[in-house]
Enzyme design. Sequence first.
Site, mmCIF file in Angstrom:
data_model
loop_
_atom_site.group_PDB
_atom_site.id
_atom_site.type_symbol
_atom_site.label_atom_id
_atom_site.label_comp_id
_atom_site.label_asym_id
_atom_site.label_seq_id
_atom_site.Cartn_x
_atom_site.Cartn_y
_atom_site.Cartn_z
ATOM 1 N N ASP A 40 0.801 -1.242 0.000
ATOM 2 C CA ASP A 40 0.000 0.000 0.000
ATOM 3 C C ASP A 40 0.830 1.287 0.000
ATOM 4 O OD1 ASP A 40 -1.798 -2.035 0.295
ATOM 5 O OD2 ASP A 40 -2.818 -1.211 2.043
ATOM 6 N N LYS A 50 -6.724 -5.124 -3.007
ATOM 7 C CA LYS A 50 -7.442 -5.674 -1.847
ATOM 8 C C LYS A 50 -8.430 -4.642 -1.329
ATOM 9 C CE LYS A 50 -3.984 -4.081 1.381
ATOM 10 N NZ LYS A 50 -4.881 -3.156 2.099
ATOM 11 N N CYS A 52 -1.981 -2.597 7.693
ATOM 12 C CA CYS A 52 -1.883 -3.528 6.568
ATOM 13 C C CYS A 52 -0.570 -4.294 6.553
ATOM 14 C CB CYS A 52 -2.130 -2.793 5.262
ATOM 15 S SG CYS A 52 -3.877 -2.327 5.138
HETATM 16 C C1 VGL Z 1 -4.775 0.726 5.762
HETATM 17 C C2 VGL Z 1 -6.291 1.722 7.170
HETATM 18 C C3 VGL Z 1 -7.303 1.531 6.265
HETATM 19 C C4 VGL Z 1 -3.356 0.317 5.498
HETATM 20 C C5 VGL Z 1 -5.787 0.524 4.836
HETATM 21 O O1 VGL Z 1 -2.991 0.161 4.295
HETATM 22 O O2 VGL Z 1 -2.600 0.150 6.463
HETATM 23 N N1 VGL Z 1 -5.043 1.317 6.923
HETATM 24 N N2 VGL Z 1 -7.037 0.920 5.106
#
Ligand code: VGL
Length: 187
Positions: free
Chosen positions: A15, A101, A140
Amino acid sequence: MFRELERSDALLLVDVQNDFCPGGALAVPEGDRVIPVLNRWIEAARAGGARIYASRDWHPSDHVSFSQQGGPWPAHCVHDTVGARLHARLELPDEAEVVDKGVNRRRDSYSAFHETDLADRLRAAGVRRVWVGGLAQDYCVLATVLDALKEGLEVHLLTAATRPVEVHPGDGRRALEKMRAAGAVLE
Ligand code: VGL
Ligand code: ZN
């Protein structure tokens, strides 16, 4: 610190998206600082013939995790928006594989393994070790590392290539401790 990776290794970039970097919708403090470190690991992976995977949080605009839906987060990483793009300074080679995802409106998925085919892809490629970095360390990255261990992979966390969002102070440190306790090697 930078080793040459091998063909049975995979680099897993979690991410590294605009919305998780400073100025983004769900900015992780110093989130963009992971990028130069990850770029050096990308070089190490390419030098050793290791595969590279990049996960993306890839939500519909009415995702259950968003505050308008009663969820815990501001709207972020809505698919096909600028905020959801992988950061432009991440030097991702063409052969890197993207894993989306969080695409199901009704469920949140922190782990890059949750409801994706990442485990199948890694198995099919003969990957035994994964080297994980990215955002956020306490969400994540944590969930992805724990799932990778459950898949029987040897997991190395690239600690300098992660940053926590720290909704509660100390979440980053606790996440590192959980990953270590579960069997990850903290690099
Ligand atoms: C994430 C909060 C909400 C992350 C993703 O990638 O850590 N954190 N969605
Ligand atoms: Zn999300």
